[in-house]
Design an enzyme around this catalytic site. Structure first.
Site, mmCIF file in Angstrom:
data_model
loop_
_atom_site.group_PDB
_atom_site.id
_atom_site.type_symbol
_atom_site.label_atom_id
_atom_site.label_comp_id
_atom_site.label_asym_id
_atom_site.label_seq_id
_atom_site.Cartn_x
_atom_site.Cartn_y
_atom_site.Cartn_z
ATOM 1 N N ASP A 310 0.780 -1.098 0.004
ATOM 2 C CA ASP A 310 0.085 0.148 -0.023
ATOM 3 C C ASP A 310 0.799 1.320 0.051
ATOM 4 O OD1 ASP A 310 -2.347 1.613 0.080
ATOM 5 O OD2 ASP A 310 -3.193 0.415 1.654
ATOM 6 N N GLU A 516 -10.340 6.362 4.686
ATOM 7 C CA GLU A 516 -9.482 5.868 5.519
ATOM 8 C C GLU A 516 -9.346 6.323 7.128
ATOM 9 O OE1 GLU A 516 -5.746 5.067 3.762
ATOM 10 O OE2 GLU A 516 -6.247 5.372 1.796
#
Length: 644
Positions: A310, A516
C-alpha cells in the site's frame, strides 16, 4: 602492381558493402508474442541488470514522474493517488497524453520494458471529471447481485481504459466487522459469503478467465479490460474497535473463515495483483508477514501474480513511520512484496534495496521472483504489444449506458427499513402528483456528499461543482408531476414546516465524506444539523428520511417520529435511482449487508454473535412492488420477505 590495385579496390568495395548493409537485428524472444509467456519472461529476465530489475519493483506517484525519470531509473509502475490529476477537470485525452508521455520514457530504455499505470478506480474511475460514479461497495453488497457487480466491473474497466490507464486498485474485499472503521463503506458486507460472491467484479474488470487457465495465474482479456487488485491482504476489516491500520486479533481459524475466503475466490478468478494491508495480525505487521504473504498467499494458495504494497506501506512497518527505512525495505521485500508503492522517495528505496542485494542481505532469487511476477502480469495483459493508449475509448467515460447501469445499481442498493407507523399504512411509494412537498436536509442537493470519499479527491468533496451527476433533489424534481410544487429548504425550522401545508416531506441527511483513518468514528452520528432537521420536519408532518452514509449510524433516538426510513448508503452520481424507487417506478429490493446497531456501545456486533440485539438485523429489508404492478388488495406494500 595493377593486380594489387584491383585487389585493394575489391576489398574496399566489400568493406563498404559490409558497413552500409544494416546488421540483422538480434532476435529477442521476449518481444515475440508467439513465444510462450514463461519463455518470454525468462528471456527478458536473463537480459536484465540488477538496476533494471529493481526499477521494475518501484511504483512512483505521477507528481514526481517524468519521461526522464522513467528512463533513468527503469521505473516499473506509476500511480495517481486520490485526487492526483494532470489538470483540474482534465479530459480523457489529457490523461492519455500524460500516461503515454511517461510510457515513452520507459520504451526508450535499453530493453524497452513498458510501465504499468495504476489508479484507485474503486467505484468507477472516481478521480476523473465526468466519470460515472457507482455506489460504494456497501451499497452493492445490499443489492445481493453479483451479476450487476460484474457489469459494474466491466464498465469501470472501460472508463479507466478511456483515460489510458490499464490497472485498477480494486476490488476491496475487506470483511468489515466493526462500522467504526473509516473504510467500512469499501467493504461489501460483514458476511464473508457476500464478499466472496461480489468477487465477480474481478472477471468484470479483467474479463472471464478461460476454463483451462491454470489456477493462480493472472488473466486480463485485452485492451477493454484492466488489471485488478484484491485488497487489503489480510484482515483489514477486523481491527480492534475498527481503528484503521490497527491490529486484528483473531486466531488462525477465524482468519481463514472470515477474512481469507474472498482471496481464495479472487485467485480462482484470475486476479492479477494483491495489495497488502497496513494492519497487523496478532501484532505482526502484514507488510512484514512472510508467513502469510510468501508462505500462504504465494505457496499455499498458488498466487502467481504480483504482490504490491500500500501507499508508503514499507515506511509504516516501523513506528514512527520511516524511522528505520533500511530495515523496512529488508522486512517488506523479504516478506514477499514484489512491487512497492513508494511513492515519492524512490531514490532512497532504490539505493536501499540495491545495498541489501549487493551485501547478500536479500538474495537475488527474491528479486528475480518479484520481477518474474511483475513481468508475467505485463505479458499476460498484452502491455508489450500495446504499450501506448489511444483515443478509441474516450467516449466510454461517463457514457449514458454506464450512467443507466449506475442508476440501476442505486435502485438495487436501497434498503427500506421502515414504511409507515403500522404495516397496513405504508407511506412509500410516494405519490408523484400532489400540491406541495418539502425536501430538506444537508444531503439532498449535494453531489459530493452522496458520492462519499474516494471521489475527485481522496477525502471526497462538498457541493455540486466538481463533477457531473444528478443530486437527489434534482431527481425528485425530475420525477414528480409538473403540477407538484417542490420546496427545498436545507434546514427548516419547525414554524416553517408547520405553516406551509406540505403534503409530505423528504429529508436527506447523513455523514460527510471521508476516507481511511479520517473516517474512523467512535460515535457514528448523523452530521449536524441532520438530527435537528429530522426533528423539525418529522415531528410536524409525514416524512421519509433517506440516510446517506457509508455504514449504519445512530438513528434510534429519532425513529419514532420517522414515518419511512431508507438506507441509501453512498449512491454516487446517479441520484435518479433514489427517486425511481421512492416514487414507485421500481420496488425496494435491497437487504442490509451489515447489522444496524441500536447504540455504539454494542459494537462490535455481527450476525451470529452471542450478544446479537440489533435495531435492524443483517439481511433485513422491506420489499415493495412497483406502483405499475399494484394489486387491489395491497396497493403499496409487499412484505414477501424481510430477510434473505
Amino acid at each position: 602492381m595493377a593486380r594489387s590495385r584491383v585487389s585493394i579496390l575489391i576489398m574496399g568495395v566489400v568493406l563498404w558493402c559490409c558497413l552500409t548493409t544494416p546488421a540483422k537485428a538480434e532476435y529477442m524472444k521476449y518481444k515475440d508474442p508467439k513465444q510462450p509467456i514463461p519463455v518470454r519472461i525468462q528471456d527478458l529476465l536473463d537480459r536484465m541488470t540488477l538496476e533494471e530489475k529493481i526499477g521494475q519493483m518501484v511504483q512512483i506517484e505521477r507528481e514526481v514522474c517524468s519521461a526522464e525519470v522513467m528512463k533513468e531509473y527503469f521505473i516499473g509502475s506509476v500511480l495517481s493517488g486520490g485526487g492526483s490529476v494532470p489538470a483540474p477537470q482534465a479530459s480523457a485525452e489529457t490523461w492519455i497524453n500524460m500516461v503515454n508521455d511517461f510510457q515513452r520514457g520507459s520504451l526508450s530504455t535499453r530493453l524497452g520494458i513498458p510501465m504499468i499505470y495504476g489508479i484507485d478506480s474503486v467505484h468507477g474511475n472516481n478521480n476523473v471529471y465526468k466519470a460515472t460514479i457507482f455506489p460504494h461497495n456497501i451499497g452493492l453488497g445490499a443489492s445481493r447481485d453479483p451479476e450487476l457487480v460484474k457489469k459494474i466491473g466491466a464498465a469501470t474497466a472501460l472508463e479507466t481504459r478511456a483515460t489510458g490507464i490499464p490497472y485498477a486498485f480494486a476490488p476491496c474485499i475487506a470483511v468489515c466487522r466493526d462500522p467504526r472503521w473509516g473504510r467500512c463503506y469499501e467493504s461489501y458486507s460483514e458476511d464473508p459469503q457476500i464478499v466472496q460472491d461480489m468477487t465477480d467484479i474481478i472477471p468484470g474488470l479483467q474479463g472471464d478467465i478461460p476454463t483451462d487457465s491454470p489456477k493462480g495465474v493472472p488473466f486480463v482479456a485485452g485492451k477493454n479490460n484492466v488489471v485488478a487488485c484484491s485488497k487489503h491482504y489480510v484482515g483489514d476489516g477486523g481491527t480492534t474497535k475498527g481503528i484503521d491500520e490497527n491490529n486484528t486479533v483473531i486466531d488462525w481459524q477465524g482468519l481463514l473463515s472470515i477474512h481469507m475466503p474472498a482471496y481464495y475466490t479472487s485467485i480462482m478468478k484470475g486476479v492479477s495483483t494483491v495489495m497488502i494491508s497496513y494492519s497487523s495480525w496478532n501484532g505482526i505487521k502484514m507488510h512484514a508477514n512472510r508467513e502469510l504473504i510468501t508462505g500462504f498467499l504465494k505457496n499455499t494458495l498458488g498466487f502467481k501474480g504480483f504482490v504490491i504494497s500500500d501507499w508508503e506501506g514499507l515506511d509504516r512497518i516501523t513506528y514512527p513511520p520511516h524511522a528505520n527505512y533500511s530495515y523496512s525495505i529488508q522486512a517488506g521485500i523479504q516478506s514477499g512484496i514484489d512491487m512497492v508503492m513508494v511513492p515519492y522517495n524512490y531514490k532512497e528505496f532504490i539505493d536501499g534495496l540495491t545495498f541489501h542485494v549487493k551485501n547478500n542481505v536479500i538474495p537475488m532469487s527474491r528479486i528475480d521472483d518479484a520481477v518474474r511476477r511483475i513481468l508475467r502480469v505485463k505479458f499476460v495483459m498484452g502491455l508489450f504489444e500495446n504499450p501506448l493508449a489511444d483515443n478509441s475509448l474516450v467516449d466510454q467515460l461517463g457514457s449514458q449506458e454506464h450512467r443507466e447501469l449506475a442508476r440501476e445499481a442505486v435502485r438495487k442498493s436501497l434498503v427500506l427499513l421502515k414504511n409507515g407507523q403500522s404495516l397496513n399504512q405504508p407511506l412509500l411509494p410516494l405519490p408523484k402528483k400532489t400540491s406541495k412537498i418539502l425536501v430538506a436536509g444537508s444531503h439532498a442537493d449535494n453531489l459530493g456528499y452522496q458520492c462519499g470519499g474516494w471521489t475527485m479527491e481522496w477525502q471526497g468533496f462538498n457541493g455540486n461543482n466538481r463533477t457531473i451527476g444528478t443530486t437527489i433533489l434534482a431527481a425528485i424534481k425530475n420525477m414528480v408531476d409538473p403540477s407538484t410544487n417542490v420546496v427545498y429548504k436545507e434546514n427548516p425550522n419547525a414554524e416553517f414546516v408547520k405553516s406551509n401545508n406540505f403534503s409530505y416531506a423528504i429529508v436527506v441527511v447523513g455523514e460527510h465524506p471521508y476516507a481511511e483513518t479520517d473516517g474512523d468514528s467512535m460515535n457514528l452520528t448523523i452530521a449536524d444539523p441532520g438530527p435537528t432537521t429530522i426533528r423539525n420536519v418529522c415531528e410536524a408532518m409525514k416524512c421519509v428520511v433517506i440516510i446517506i452514509s457509508g455504514r449504519p449510524v445512530v438513528i434510534e433516538p429519532y425513529l419514532a417520529s420517522i414515518d419511512a426510513l431508507v438506507a441509501a448508503w453512498l449512491p454516487g452520481t446517479e441520484g435518479q435511482g433514489v427517486a425511481d424507487v421512492v416514487f414507485g417506478d421500481y420496488g425496494f429490493t435491497g437487504k442490509l449487508p451489515r447489522t444496524w446497531f441500536k447504540t455504539v456501545d454494542q459494537l462490535p456486533m455481527n450476525v451470529g454473535d452471542p450478544h446479537y440485539d440489533p435495531l435492524y438485523p443483517y439481511g433485513f429489508g422491506i420489499t415493495t412492488e412497483p406502483t405499475t404492478r399494484q394489486s387491489d388488495d395491497n396497493p403499496f406494500l409487499s412484505i414477501s420477505s424481510y430477510f434473505n
